[in-house]
Scaffold this active site. Structure first.
Site, mmCIF file in Angstrom:
data_model
loop_
_atom_site.group_PDB
_atom_site.id
_atom_site.type_symbol
_atom_site.label_atom_id
_atom_site.label_comp_id
_atom_site.label_asym_id
_atom_site.label_seq_id
_atom_site.Cartn_x
_atom_site.Cartn_y
_atom_site.Cartn_z
ATOM 1 N N ASP A 342 2.414 -0.616 3.285
ATOM 2 C CA ASP A 342 1.571 0.174 2.398
ATOM 3 C C ASP A 342 1.415 1.593 2.954
ATOM 4 O O ASP A 342 1.203 1.781 4.163
ATOM 5 C CB ASP A 342 0.204 -0.510 2.279
ATOM 6 C CG ASP A 342 -0.778 0.265 1.434
ATOM 7 O OD1 ASP A 342 -0.536 0.385 0.222
ATOM 8 O OD2 ASP A 342 -1.784 0.751 1.982
ATOM 9 N N GLU A 378 6.525 1.711 1.311
ATOM 10 C CA GLU A 378 5.953 2.444 0.194
ATOM 11 C C GLU A 378 5.962 3.898 0.662
ATOM 12 O O GLU A 378 5.124 4.284 1.484
ATOM 13 C CB GLU A 378 4.534 1.980 -0.119
ATOM 14 C CG GLU A 378 3.942 2.720 -1.303
ATOM 15 C CD GLU A 378 2.477 2.388 -1.547
ATOM 16 O OE1 GLU A 378 2.077 2.334 -2.717
ATOM 17 O OE2 GLU A 378 1.733 2.198 -0.559
#
Length: 706
Positions: A342, A378
């Site tokens: 993330d 990401e």
């Protein structure tokens, strides 16, 4: 109680069958107490007197699995210097393998008194905070082994443990919303029949529900609020939180592996649940604030590139050690097969700017364990210069936000240029080829947990986030969506027909694209969140997957179409090339045709003018199954059927000509204008020069046998 010196490594609580070694790092501490917590509410405090390289440690004979514990750190409390030690706060072990309980948002868990952020709060947090747990590491994995699915054979399914299993009609009530629910044969059967090879789980590291959300009657449903990087989230266990969650997670991984399904974890190493300077003191802040966090020039505050209030200090050797130890632990002890990171751009911020050569990437590159699993970034954060799609090191793959945006723009009728769509369809060579990466560096997706579901992407142009309690200000306002003529839910047959066609267009495009496809859970059923594009705090039926009953009309049809497209991709290597297309013939092929060719709807080769026309919304793509340049696993030449992909993203129906020099006989195998998406009876046969009628906003796939 006997207290032996113990060892400085491994960090955390390590049970060896006779007792437990405790080790914790803090450069700031003057003294650290280990507090053993008893079920009657009492505590036994043991000072960790031995110190090696700022690691305090001790071995306690007879301390067994299930023992709850925490740390109290005696040291300087001077926020203006970045120091926040306070022995009144019971702290979680950063290396805890399991965590019990939950936070009760009492004032005592904060380092200051409410309304007076510059004050010092000496209330004891122990009755209101979570506890670390000693875990038995022994588990019978049997003959478990990672499926190690090659990227070119990978189909990723992003799912939430609770959201996927909570409403499944075949799961017993006690297994819904749990790791055990993931391992249930009904869930595994759905994944295998769909053709999924890799289950990507949204955060399962122990996380915290924010004080603000709890007060509002909401929760941090998505889980991007980690407090324990080694501990499976205890609320997802069906039968206990004193280490049972670890066993249950391992059972789930073993069951998924037996079905040939990999498990990837969505991990949040960019920040912690302690938030800004106004957040609680739960672990890292009280242990050694300045060693764990990026502090601002005013050292009372934090540098925040994550939008959560803090960012971990990626140039701290202790932070890097913790992250690498955590990654290795989940691979070696929990048997997971990879990670999706993330806000990975934050991990590259060794100083201020994003640096692809930062220490974190160096450590991953040379690590003999972590470097061998799937690593997905990401590739953005909310800091300056944070959008880094296409800029991660060669070992990494990336969520391709450019793919998402381009495909959405095409099918909503607002394309950029056909040249950009062609690049996304063929693996985004403009993003990945220059640094030696290949099409498989691109994780292609149209939807994910963050944003509209597939159903809502074709049903809403405006977000509907009022239930989040933020006045509809949260969530992305520019979604590149189109409601097909009516905003929100509709009973108009014409609107519903277009929406069904658009969902099939998106699924088909995803599966026909080079790269690695990722589906979001429930999209195969047409799952809706009623226009909420930021359901991070919605733990209820709005976010849970509503499983359709067998043969339930349109939802069942969409599921069958999704299965068909996934298996079409899995059966044909021409859709999952490991190298970029050359645009020329391949030596040794049976024909002299190029490996790929592009045509206008009239069947003529595309010109530069055609490519750069922003208004053009239709083209034909030829994929030559006889010109696959990469060899098979034994060096053999790979041959496949050839395909023509016809895209009509415009509103008007179009007549497409079958190119005359690229095959004499073809058969229609996909037509998204049909509700079932697959022509009955094997599909019509067409010859070179014939015309194929494409309804507005549809695509057709023709196949020519090898």
């Amino acid at each position: 109680m006997q207290v032996w010196p113990g060892r400085a490594y491994p960090l955390g609580a390590s049970y060896d069958g006779a007792g437990t070694n405790f080790a914790v790092f803090s450069e700031a501490a003057h003294r650290i107490e280990l507090c053993l917590l008893h079920d009657d509410g009492s505590q036994t405090a043991v000072e960790l007197r031995e110190t090696d390289a700022f690691v305090r440690h001790a071995y306690l004979p007879g301390v067994m699995p299930g023992q709850r514990y925490g740390f109290r750190v005696h040291g300087p409390y001077a926020p203006e210097r970045g120091q926040r030690c306070n022995s009144a706060k019971l702290l979680l072990d950063p290396y805890a393998r399991a965590i019990s309980g939950e936070i009760h948002w009492d004032e005592s868990v904060y380092g200051y008194h409410f309304g007076r952020p510059d004050s010092r709060n000496d209330l004891d947090s122990a009755p209101h905070t979570m506890a670390s747990v000693v875990v038995n590491p022994y588990f019978d994995w049997g003959d478990d082994r990672s499926p190690r699915t090659d990227y070119h054979r990978t189909v990723i399914y992003e799912a939430h443990v609770k959201g996927l299993t909570m409403l499944h009609p075949e799961l017993p009530e006690e297994l819904r919303g749990t790791y055990a629910g993931l391992a249930h044969p009904a869930v595994i059967s759905h994944l295998t029949e769909l053709g999924v090879t890799t289950l990507e789980l949204m955060p399962v590291h122990q996380f915290v529900h924010d004080h603000r959300l709890v007060d509002a009657g909401l929760s941090n449903y998505w889980g991007y609020n980690t407090i324990g990087f080694f501990a499976p989230h205890n609320a997802y266990a069906s039968w206990g939180e004193r280490g049972e969650q670890v066993l249950e997670f391992k059972h789930a991984v073993r069951a998924l592996h037996q079905a040939g399904i990999e498990v990837i974890l969505d991990v949040v190493y960019n920040h912690t649940a302690e938030g800004s300077h106004l957040g609680p003191t739960l672990s890292f802040r009280g242990l050694d604030n300045a060693s764990y966090y990026r502090l601002a020039e005013d050292r009372r505050h934090y540098t925040d590139t994550t939008g959560t209030g803090n960012s971990l200090l990626m140039r701290s050797p202790h932070v890097l050690q913790m992250i690498m130890d955590s990654l290795r632990y989940w691979v070696t002890e929990m048997h997971v097969d990879g990670f999706r990171f993330d806000l990975a751009a934050t991990l590259a911020r060794q100083f201020h700017e994003v640096d692809r050569l930062s220490s974190f990437f160096d450590l991953v590159q040379q690590d003999p364990v972590v470097s061998r699993v799937k690593l997905i970034a990401e590739p953005w954060d909310v800091g300056e210069g944070g959008y880094q799609v296409g800029k991660f090191p060669p070992l990494w793959t990336e969520w391709n936000g450019e793919y998402r945006d381009t495909v959405r723009d095409l099918w909503r009728g607002r394309p950029r240029t056909l040249a950009e769509f062609a690049s996304r369809l063929t693996g985004s060579s403009d993003l990945y080829q220059d640094d030696g990466r290949r099409p498989l560096a691109s994780i292609n997706f149209v939807t994910c947990h963050d944003g509209f579901t597939l159903h809502d992407l074709v049903s809403y142009e405006e977000k509907r986030n009022e239930a989040n309690g933020e006045g509809n200000r949260d969530g992305e306002s520019h979604n590149r969506s189109w409601n097909c003529g009516a905003e929100g839910e509709s009973e108009d047959p014409e609107v519903l027909e277009v929406r069904g066609r658009q969902m099939r267009n998106f699924i088909a495009t995803l599966m026909l694209s080079q790269g690695v496809p990722m589906l979001s859970h429930g999209d195969e059923f047409g799952r809706t969140q009623r226009g909420n594009n930021n359901a991070y705090c919605q733990d209820g039926e709005l976010s849970w997957v509503k499983w359709p009953e067998p043969g339930s009309g349109a939802e069942g049809t969409l599921l069958e179409f999704t299965r068909t497209m996934v298996w079409l991709r899995r059966d044909h290597p021409v859709f999952r090339r490991r190298r970029f297309f050359h645009g020329r013939p391949v030596a040794g092929a049976q024909d002299e045709l190029t490996d790929i060719a592009w045509f206008t709807p009239e069947g003529r080769q595309m010109t530069q003018r055609n490519w750069q026309s922003a208004q053009a919304r239709a083209l034909t793509v030829f994929l030559n199954g006889n010109a696959i340049s990469e060899p098979g696993p034994r060096g053999e030449r790979i041959r496949d059927d050839s395909f023509l992909l016809m895209f009509n993203a415009g509103a008007e129906d179009l007549d497409f000509a079958v190119p005359v020099h690229h095959g004499r006989q073809w058969q229609v195998v996909v037509d998204t204008a049909r509700p079932e998406g697959v022509p009955p009876g094997g599909g019509a046969k067409v010859a070179a020069g014939d015309r194929v009628w494409l309804v507005g906003r549809s695509l057709v796939v023709l196949r020519r046998p090898a």
